[in-house]
Design a protein around this motif. Structure first.
Motif, PDB file in Angstrom:
ATOM      1  N   SER A  60      37.275  41.446  34.479  1.00 14.60           N
ATOM      2  CA  SER A  60      35.924  41.162  34.634  1.00 14.60           C
ATOM      3  C   SER A  60      35.671  40.013  33.917  1.00 14.60           C
ATOM      4  O   SER A  60      34.726  39.218  34.398  1.00 14.60           O
ATOM      5  N   PHE A  61      36.330  39.478  33.048  1.00 10.94           N
ATOM      6  CA  PHE A  61      36.166  38.236  32.142  1.00 10.94           C
ATOM      7  C   PHE A  61      36.589  37.220  32.972  1.00 10.94           C
ATOM      8  O   PHE A  61      35.899  36.234  33.198  1.00 10.94           O
ATOM      9  N   CYS A  62      37.512  37.477  33.350  1.00  4.24           N
ATOM     10  CA  CYS A  62      38.336  36.393  34.620  1.00  4.24           C
ATOM     11  C   CYS A  62      37.462  36.197  35.743  1.00  4.24           C
ATOM     12  O   CYS A  62      37.108  35.077  36.192  1.00  4.24           O
ATOM     13  N   GLN A  63      36.593  37.211  36.276  1.00  3.80           N
ATOM     14  CA  GLN A  63      35.723  37.215  37.238  1.00  3.80           C
ATOM     15  C   GLN A  63      34.474  35.990  37.079  1.00  3.80           C
ATOM     16  O   GLN A  63      34.306  35.210  37.525  1.00  3.80           O
ATOM     17  N   HIS A  64      34.103  36.582  35.604  1.00  4.54           N
ATOM     18  CA  HIS A  64      32.873  35.656  35.149  1.00  4.54           C
ATOM     19  C   HIS A  64      33.339  34.364  35.125  1.00  4.54           C
ATOM     20  O   HIS A  64      32.295  33.499  35.148  1.00  4.54           O
ATOM     21  N   HIS A  65      34.474  34.036  34.663  1.00  7.06           N
ATOM     22  CA  HIS A  65      34.928  32.371  34.154  1.00  7.06           C
ATOM     23  C   HIS A  65      35.434  31.784  35.458  1.00  7.06           C
ATOM     24  O   HIS A  65      36.284  30.914  35.087  1.00  7.06           O
ATOM     25  N   ASP A  66      35.623  32.376  36.652  1.00  5.30           N
ATOM     26  CA  ASP A  66      36.118  31.906  37.833  1.00  5.30           C
ATOM     27  C   ASP A  66      37.630  31.440  37.638  1.00  5.30           C
ATOM     28  O   ASP A  66      38.360  30.456  37.999  1.00  5.30           O
ATOM     29  N   ILE A  67      38.190  32.501  36.908  1.00  5.13           N
ATOM     30  CA  ILE A  67      39.759  32.529  36.737  1.00  5.13           C
ATOM     31  C   ILE A  67      40.292  33.277  37.809  1.00  5.13           C
ATOM     32  O   ILE A  67      40.065  34.286  38.181  1.00  5.13           O
ATOM     33  N   MET A  68      41.081  32.607  38.820  1.00  3.46           N
ATOM     34  CA  MET A  68      41.393  33.174  40.080  1.00  3.46           C
ATOM     35  C   MET A  68      42.591  33.948  40.302  1.00  3.46           C
ATOM     36  O   MET A  68      42.885  34.892  41.183  1.00  3.46           O
ATOM     37  N   GLN A  69      43.404  33.907  39.093  1.00  2.00           N
ATOM     38  CA  GLN A  69      44.713  34.904  39.098  1.00  2.00           C
ATOM     39  C   GLN A  69      45.164  35.037  37.891  1.00  2.00           C
ATOM     40  O   GLN A  69      44.795  34.211  36.970  1.00  2.00           O
ATOM     41  N   VAL A  70      45.617  36.327  37.552  1.00  2.00           N
ATOM     42  CA  VAL A  70      46.511  36.555  36.300  1.00  2.00           C
ATOM     43  C   VAL A  70      47.765  36.722  36.777  1.00  2.00           C
ATOM     44  O   VAL A  70      48.116  37.604  37.713  1.00  2.00           O
ATOM     45  N   VAL A 100      45.777  25.213  35.247  1.00  3.56           N
ATOM     46  CA  VAL A 100      46.129  24.740  33.867  1.00  3.56           C
ATOM     47  C   VAL A 100      45.104  23.352  33.337  1.00  3.56           C
ATOM     48  O   VAL A 100      44.802  23.276  32.305  1.00  3.56           O
ATOM     49  N   ALA A 101      44.830  22.475  34.356  1.00  4.75           N
ATOM     50  CA  ALA A 101      44.116  21.408  34.132  1.00  4.75           C
ATOM     51  C   ALA A 101      42.644  21.616  33.824  1.00  4.75           C
ATOM     52  O   ALA A 101      41.922  20.925  33.374  1.00  4.75           O
ATOM     53  N   GLN A 102      42.237  22.719  34.158  1.00  7.25           N
ATOM     54  CA  GLN A 102      40.665  23.089  33.986  1.00  7.25           C
ATOM     55  C   GLN A 102      40.354  23.358  32.498  1.00  7.25           C
ATOM     56  O   GLN A 102      41.141  23.819  31.731  1.00  7.25           O
ATOM     57  N   THR A 103      39.127  23.323  32.263  1.00 11.05           N
ATOM     58  CA  THR A 103      38.811  23.661  30.888  1.00 11.05           C
ATOM     59  C   THR A 103      38.765  25.068  30.645  1.00 11.05           C
ATOM     60  O   THR A 103      38.147  25.888  31.268  1.00 11.05           O
ATOM     61  N   ALA A 104      39.430  25.548  29.405  1.00 10.85           N
ATOM     62  CA  ALA A 104      39.206  26.952  29.118  1.00 10.85           C
ATOM     63  C   ALA A 104      38.154  27.564  28.772  1.00 10.85           C
ATOM     64  O   ALA A 104      37.393  26.959  28.211  1.00 10.85           O
ATOM     65  N   PRO A 105      37.846  28.898  29.188  1.00 14.88           N
ATOM     66  CA  PRO A 105      36.737  29.431  28.776  1.00 14.88           C
ATOM     67  C   PRO A 105      36.880  29.896  27.168  1.00 14.88           C
ATOM     68  O   PRO A 105      37.759  29.582  26.696  1.00 14.88           O
ATOM     69  N   VAL A 106      35.690  29.852  26.524  1.00 12.82           N
ATOM     70  CA  VAL A 106      35.555  30.840  25.309  1.00 12.82           C
ATOM     71  C   VAL A 106      36.075  32.061  25.470  1.00 12.82           C
ATOM     72  O   VAL A 106      35.496  32.887  26.277  1.00 12.82           O
ATOM     73  N   TRP A 107      37.065  32.605  24.861  1.00 10.30           N
ATOM     74  CA  TRP A 107      37.727  33.969  24.887  1.00 10.30           C
ATOM     75  C   TRP A 107      36.915  34.900  23.981  1.00 10.30           C
ATOM     76  O   TRP A 107      37.420  35.138  23.044  1.00 10.30           O
ATOM     77  N   GLN A 108      35.676  35.241  24.661  1.00  7.10           N
ATOM     78  CA  GLN A 108      35.046  36.407  23.960  1.00  7.10           C
ATOM     79  C   GLN A 108      34.343  37.100  25.173  1.00  7.10           C
ATOM     80  O   GLN A 108      33.607  36.690  25.708  1.00  7.10           O
TER      81      GLN A 108
END
Length: 125
Positions: A60-70, A100-108
């Motif tokens: 759910s965190f990844c979906q919210h931050h448009d992270i496409m795969q784990v 890898v080149a995209q800005t990392a989300p805030v991990w909270q």
């Protein structure tokens, strides 16, 4: 290994997703993230399904931050049950490079992230 992951965490690359019940750590996982590329490292559970809840929270965190795969590294029966699938190395590398080149989300984690997971689950029904 512990020192390495503590150093990665201090540098902002290693993260834990934890399941707490009645004030006690019951399960979870940890991962390494570079930009929007997330690499799952290990899961643990002390009670049934606690690691699955942590994985659902990560999704759910990844979906919210448009992270496409784990990257799960291995497709175990447990991970397959949760939706993991094999991916050709060429496809994996093609997906990882721009992530890898995209800005990392805030991990909270925000409890509102559960809504995206519940919404996507309804779309599957």
């Amino acid at each position: 290994m512990v020192e390495a992951y503590v150093a990665l965490h201090r540098a902002g690359f290693a993260h834990s997703v934890e399941t707490w019940i009645d004030g006690q750590l019951r399960g979870g996982l940890y991962c390494v993230a570079i930009g929007k590329a997330v690499f799952g490292e290990s899961m643990f559970t002390r009670v049934d399904n606690a690691s699955k809840i942590a994985l659902a929270a990560l999704v759910s965190f990844c979906q919210h931050h448009d992270i496409m795969q784990v990257d799960c590294q291995q497709n175990t029966r447990h991970l397959a049950f949760m939706g993991a699938c094999d991916m050709a190395r060429t496809v994996f590398l093609a997906n990882v490079a721009p992530s890898v080149a995209q800005t990392a989300p805030v991990w909270q984690f925000d409890p509102l992230y559960w809504q995206s997971l519940l919404h996507s689950r309804r779309d599957l029904a």
